[in-house]
Design an enzyme around this catalytic site. Sequence first.
Site, mmCIF file in Angstrom:
data_model
loop_
_atom_site.group_PDB
_atom_site.id
_atom_site.type_symbol
_atom_site.label_atom_id
_atom_site.label_comp_id
_atom_site.label_asym_id
_atom_site.label_seq_id
_atom_site.Cartn_x
_atom_site.Cartn_y
_atom_site.Cartn_z
ATOM 1 N N PRO A 82 6.116 8.549 -5.204
ATOM 2 C CA PRO A 82 6.745 7.042 -5.696
ATOM 3 C C PRO A 82 8.239 6.845 -5.310
ATOM 4 O O PRO A 82 8.509 5.480 -5.482
ATOM 5 C CB PRO A 82 6.204 7.344 -6.927
ATOM 6 C CG PRO A 82 5.960 8.658 -7.096
ATOM 7 C CD PRO A 82 5.817 9.346 -5.860
ATOM 8 N N ARG A 151 -6.698 3.633 12.508
ATOM 9 C CA ARG A 151 -7.152 2.212 12.800
ATOM 10 C C ARG A 151 -6.629 1.600 14.042
ATOM 11 O O ARG A 151 -7.130 0.724 14.499
ATOM 12 C CB ARG A 151 -7.747 1.430 11.666
ATOM 13 C CG ARG A 151 -6.547 0.715 10.792
ATOM 14 C CD ARG A 151 -6.934 -0.007 9.802
ATOM 15 N NE ARG A 151 -7.856 -1.391 9.962
ATOM 16 C CZ ARG A 151 -7.315 -2.359 10.456
ATOM 17 N NH1 ARG A 151 -5.737 -2.448 10.717
ATOM 18 N NH2 ARG A 151 -7.898 -3.659 10.733
HETATM 19 CL CL1 6GU Z 1 3.215 8.086 -1.806
HETATM 20 N N1 6GU Z 1 2.733 9.329 -3.982
HETATM 21 C C1 6GU Z 1 2.546 9.556 -5.361
HETATM 22 N N2 6GU Z 1 2.344 10.775 -5.628
HETATM 23 N N3 6GU Z 1 2.616 8.501 -6.281
HETATM 24 C C2 6GU Z 1 2.497 7.223 -5.635
HETATM 25 C C3 6GU Z 1 2.938 7.002 -4.171
HETATM 26 C C4 6GU Z 1 2.912 8.143 -3.439
HETATM 27 N N4 6GU Z 1 2.771 5.631 -3.989
HETATM 28 C C5 6GU Z 1 2.734 5.440 -5.210
HETATM 29 N N5 6GU Z 1 2.577 6.205 -5.904
#
Ligand code: 6GU
Length: 236
Positions: A82, A151
């Site tokens: 995130p 895709r």
């Molecule tokens: Cl890429 N990973 C995680 N753990 N949480 C997320 C994310 C990624 N993207 C948004 N939330």
Amino acid sequence: MVSIFPSYLAPLREALLGRAISRGLLELTVHDLRAWTHDVHQAVDDSPYGGGPGMVMRPQVWGDALDDVLAGPPARLVVPTPAGRPFTQALAREFSAEERLVFACGRYEGIDQRVLDDAARRVTVDEVSIGDYVLVGGEVAVLAIVEAVVRLLPGVLGNPRSAAEDSFSDGLLEGPAYTRPEVWRGLAVPDVLRSGNHALIDRWRRDRSLERTHRRRPDLLEALPADALDRADRAL
Ligand code: 6GU
């Protein structure tokens, strides 16, 4: 991909992706991170330096895993987090041009930063986020990223125009779509779509697309290059 929950990634072998794999359009290997653990408990995490809640994934285990998985043909390392930069259609296109992608799925509060700093000495490392919310781990993000990338590979979609003309390829959201019957539960298909006048249909679709983008994603309109809108677009 490397994960402590390899079965989370099983859906990659279903549907469109599964078909692409069985047709030989791509190869996919899922590794269990615990195969690289050093102790009987197969520990992959430890408490964070500096304190705070949660656990951090240990560098030794990830370091050995990535040494093995990154050996061989050149690859780009993708780390879903995130805290990453936004994963966009443009990045999906970039990834789709790569010979090989390696995904490192973190859990807990993330992977010791030195693992990524060390990998960046040898390969391109992309920390990417799929949106402004927090998932428990990177696996579900990998499913989303891989689907977006695969895709775009030649031969995966039946009709290549599907990828060329979908939402975001022109920076706008797609407008509404309709199929038979002409009237359903009292709701009619817009007349113009049955007019056979393709100039008019293109104009109508473009207008719906602009209208929807304006309402739902004004940030996308702001981000369009100066020459992306013509006079008819601006008249809307
Ligand atoms: Cl890429 N990973 C995680 N753990 N949480 C997320 C994310 C990624 N993207 C948004 N939330």
